[in-house]
Design a protein around this motif. Structure first.
Motif, PDB file in Angstrom:
ATOM      1  N   ALA A   1      -2.754  -6.448   2.341  1.00  0.00           N
ATOM      2  CA  ALA A   1      -2.468  -8.067   2.431  1.00  0.00           C
ATOM      3  C   ALA A   1      -1.755  -8.394   3.708  1.00  0.00           C
ATOM      4  O   ALA A   1      -1.035  -7.393   4.217  1.00  0.00           O
TER       5      ALA A   1
ATOM      6  N   LEU B   1       1.286  -4.194 -13.062  1.00  0.00           N
ATOM      7  CA  LEU B   1       0.562  -3.576 -12.153  1.00  0.00           C
ATOM      8  C   LEU B   1       0.587  -1.923 -12.246  1.00  0.00           C
ATOM      9  O   LEU B   1      -0.415  -1.320 -11.986  1.00  0.00           O
TER      10      LEU B   1
ATOM     11  N   SER C   1       2.954 -11.017  -2.530  1.00  0.00           N
ATOM     12  CA  SER C   1       2.370 -12.109  -3.035  1.00  0.00           C
ATOM     13  C   SER C   1       3.048 -12.290  -4.419  1.00  0.00           C
ATOM     14  O   SER C   1       2.428 -13.002  -5.274  1.00  0.00           O
TER      15      SER C   1
ATOM     16  N   GLU D   1       1.971  -3.934  -2.074  1.00  0.00           N
ATOM     17  CA  GLU D   1       1.808  -5.174  -1.167  1.00  0.00           C
ATOM     18  C   GLU D   1       1.627  -6.418  -2.039  1.00  0.00           C
ATOM     19  O   GLU D   1       2.301  -7.491  -1.626  1.00  0.00           O
ATOM     20  N   ASP D   2       1.028  -6.353  -2.992  1.00  0.00           N
ATOM     21  CA  ASP D   2       0.732  -7.598  -4.053  1.00  0.00           C
ATOM     22  C   ASP D   2       2.237  -7.974  -4.337  1.00  0.00           C
ATOM     23  O   ASP D   2       2.414  -9.294  -4.437  1.00  0.00           O
TER      24      ASP D   2
ATOM     25  N   ALA E   1      -2.267  -1.069  -2.410  1.00  0.00           N
ATOM     26  CA  ALA E   1      -2.484  -2.507  -2.552  1.00  0.00           C
ATOM     27  C   ALA E   1      -1.710  -3.174  -3.605  1.00  0.00           C
ATOM     28  O   ALA E   1      -1.249  -4.398  -3.240  1.00  0.00           O
ATOM     29  N   ALA E   2      -1.381  -2.676  -4.780  1.00  0.00           N
ATOM     30  CA  ALA E   2      -0.482  -2.936  -5.832  1.00  0.00           C
ATOM     31  C   ALA E   2       0.993  -3.635  -5.194  1.00  0.00           C
ATOM     32  O   ALA E   2       1.552  -4.631  -5.180  1.00  0.00           O
TER      33      ALA E   2
ATOM     34  N   GLY F   1       3.314 -10.374  -7.189  1.00  0.00           N
ATOM     35  CA  GLY F   1       2.599  -9.676  -8.215  1.00  0.00           C
ATOM     36  C   GLY F   1       3.664  -9.116  -9.056  1.00  0.00           C
ATOM     37  O   GLY F   1       5.086  -8.789  -8.550  1.00  0.00           O
TER      38      GLY F   1
END
Lengths: 304, 267
Positions: free
Chosen positions: B265, A274, A267, A262-263, A259-260, A269
């Motif tokens: 995401a 992270l 996005s 992908e962030d 998830a991190a 991040g």
């Protein structure tokens, strides 16, 4: 098998997005499967006025509505993709119910939930729901038949419902999207986890359900065969505990990593911010895994 | 036209009543007891002595008919009226002609000959008979039900008939007035008197040729509802539980992790 499930509630009303474990109720959700009689079929929709005439010719009072007329004897049209197949028959007054087995990520992509620049497509996996006698439901809870997942009671479901993982079938994502409103219930997080473990055991012979049974077999062997003794059960459980933690690292720590990442990638991040807590978690759990594994190995070694 | 014939002769009744002299004697006894109505006597045609009865006369073979008050009088009256109809006059003439072409008695061939000679009159006569049967149901509670079927086989003088409804009926050959060839499309005529039901297998009265008939019967069988209703199939499992269980449940310390519920995401 529901030792870890807790008191509940085990279900929730469906949320906006379709997720793993959502239960649908719709007439078309048939557990279609093939046999060696399966063949491609031609044909199509016959308009209501012609259906009436056909009925007259057949000596039957057909309803005045469009009917589908298909047969392997008619030339199959590639675009139509009709095939003669098999399905379980339910009593006429029972509407088929099925539980979504495809994971939430794949589902979100197929149904374009929270996605852009995509179109609805692909197929999603469902398991049909059956209803069994209470004794059989209890037996399934006790014995853990990986092909059948007994669903806890809820007023929105018939009592003693069972998800038949051994009879899974695929549904076109376009039709799932069309019938989002046909969902009757969603699973709580703990119940979804139970279903996930059951599915892993059925589909891949992996995960807590599978190694739970295999470590019980180990206990039996350590006891000289037959019913395992308490000490042997403790030894085997120590092995299972190690695997629990290994699974946690895979299914929690590494999913958090995913998830991190992908962030960061999608996005904006900040990787520097992270990453450290994630790595800390992994290190901590790996050290614990190492300790637990060593302890289990020692116990087993002493026994041997 | 896809029904049992609206008439039958003394030959079929004799067969239903035991055949040969026994059947004949039984028929005369039933006539004497007024359980059978007065037939239309056609007399001797070639070597066949023929008397015609309307189909609903089958009710008289169930002796319980006598227990229904006024039943025999009502039967006599409606029979006389029906046999007096213009349609019947044409039908009986066609029966005589058809019988003249027979070398051996065959109800199938007789009916086929009548259909060839007087299809319209036969249809009209069938309507007369059906309307009388409906009236008898209302007045006396006797019911008549016709069902299409196919003769599957005959074993030990028992005829196995596969019905359009999906059911199978076993009928003694003595109650079969149709040719018992395998695959022959027939009608099972059920007569119910005071809850006592008798089934008789009759030839089909139709203008369809053999293939058309077979097709029609096939469609009737395919679209018939399931007699028992649909029952959910039992799920077959190959699962074999272990012959032993845990002595106590194991609780996992590490829970709440999942690989199937996370939604990554958007790319």
């Amino acid at each position: 098998m529901f030792e870890d499930l807790g008191e509940g509630p085990h279900y929730a009303d469906p949320a906006t997005d379709v997720v793993f474990g959502d239960i649908f109720e719709a007439p078309f959700l048939r557990d279609v499967y093939v046999r060696d009689s399966t063949a491609l079929m031609g044909g199509g929709t016959l308009r209501a006025n012609l259906a009436l005439r056909l009925g007259k010719w057949m000596g039957e009072q057909l309803p005045e509505e469009d009917i589908g007329l298909y047969s392997p004897a008619l030339t199959p049209k590639p675009g139509a993709r009709f095939a003669l197949a098999q399905a379980t028959f339910l009593p006429a007054d029972e509407t088929p119910r099925a539980i979504l087995i495809s994971d939430s990520c794949l589902t979100a992509t197929a149904l374009v939930q929270g996605r852009t620049k995509r179109s609805v497509g692909g197929r999603l996996l469902f398991a049909p729901l059956s209803v069994v006698e209470p004794e059989q439901w209890d037996m399934l809870v006790r014995s853990e038949d990986f092909a059948r997942f007994p669903l806890p009671v809820d007023e929105r479901l018939p009592e003693c419902s069972v998800a038949e993982l051994g009879s899974c079938f695929m549904v076109d994502a376009r039709d799932v999207k069309e019938h989002v409103h046909n969902r009757i219930v969603s699973l709580s997080a703990p119940l979804a986890e139970e279903l996930e473990m059951h599915w892993s055991a059925y589909a891949a012979r992996l995960g807590p359900r599978a190694y739970g049974r295999n470590t019980l077999k180990l206990a039996s062997l350590l006891s000289g065969g037959g019913k395992p003794g308490d000490d042997e059960q403790d030894l085997a459980d120590a092995v299972a505990d190690v695997l629990d933690l290994a699974r946690f690292i895979e299914a929690q720590d590494l999913e958090d990593v995913s998830a991190a990442e992908e962030d960061v990638r999608l996005s904006g991040g900040d990787a520097a911010q992270l990453t450290p807590p994630l790595v800390e978690n992994i290190i901590e759990h790996l050290r614990e895994l190492s300790d637990q594994a060593a302890a289990a190995a020692d116990c087993l070694s002493a026994r041997a | 036209m896809l029904t049992a014939p609206g008439f039958l002769t003394n030959h079929e009744l004799d067969r239903f009543l035991g055949g040969g002299d026994t059947g004949q004697r039984q028929r005369q006894r039933l006539r004497h007891d007024h359980l059978l109505p007065m037939p239309a006597e056609l007399g001797k045609v070639r070597r066949f002595n023929i008397a015609l009865f309307p189909r609903f006369a089958l009710a008289g073979l169930v002796r319980d008919l006598a227990r229904i008050p006024d039943a025999t009088d009502v039967m006599a009256a409606v029979t006389a009226r029906a046999l007096g109809s213009a349609a019947f006059a044409e039908v009986s003439a066609a029966v005589r002609e058809s019988a003249r072409a027979l070398n051996v008695w065959s109800f199938d061939a007789l009916v086929e000959g009548v259909v060839e000679r007087a299809a319209d009159a036969l249809q009209e006569w069938d309507e007369v008979v059906s309307s009388v049967e409906r009236a008898l149901t209302e007045r006396l509670g006797i019911s008549f039900i016709s069902e299409l079927g196919v003769i599957e086989r005959v074993v030990n003088d028992i005829c196995r008939v596969s019905l359009a409804s999906g059911r199978v009926e076993f009928v003694p050959c003595g109650r079969v007035a149709a040719a018992t060839e395998e695959g022959n499309t027939v009608v099972l005529e059920r007569v119910n008197v005071l809850s006592k039901e008798m089934g008789y297998v009759m030839p089909l009265e139709t203008t369809l040729d053999k293939d058309e008939l077979e097709l029609t019967t096939w469609f009737a069988q395919m679209s018939a509802p399931e007699p028992e209703g649909v029952v959910a199939e039992r799920q077959v499992s190959n699962f074999e539980p272990l012959p032993y269980e845990r002595s106590r449940p194991r609780r996992r310390r590490w829970r709440g992790a999942s690989t199937m519920t996370r939604v990554p995401a958007d790319a």
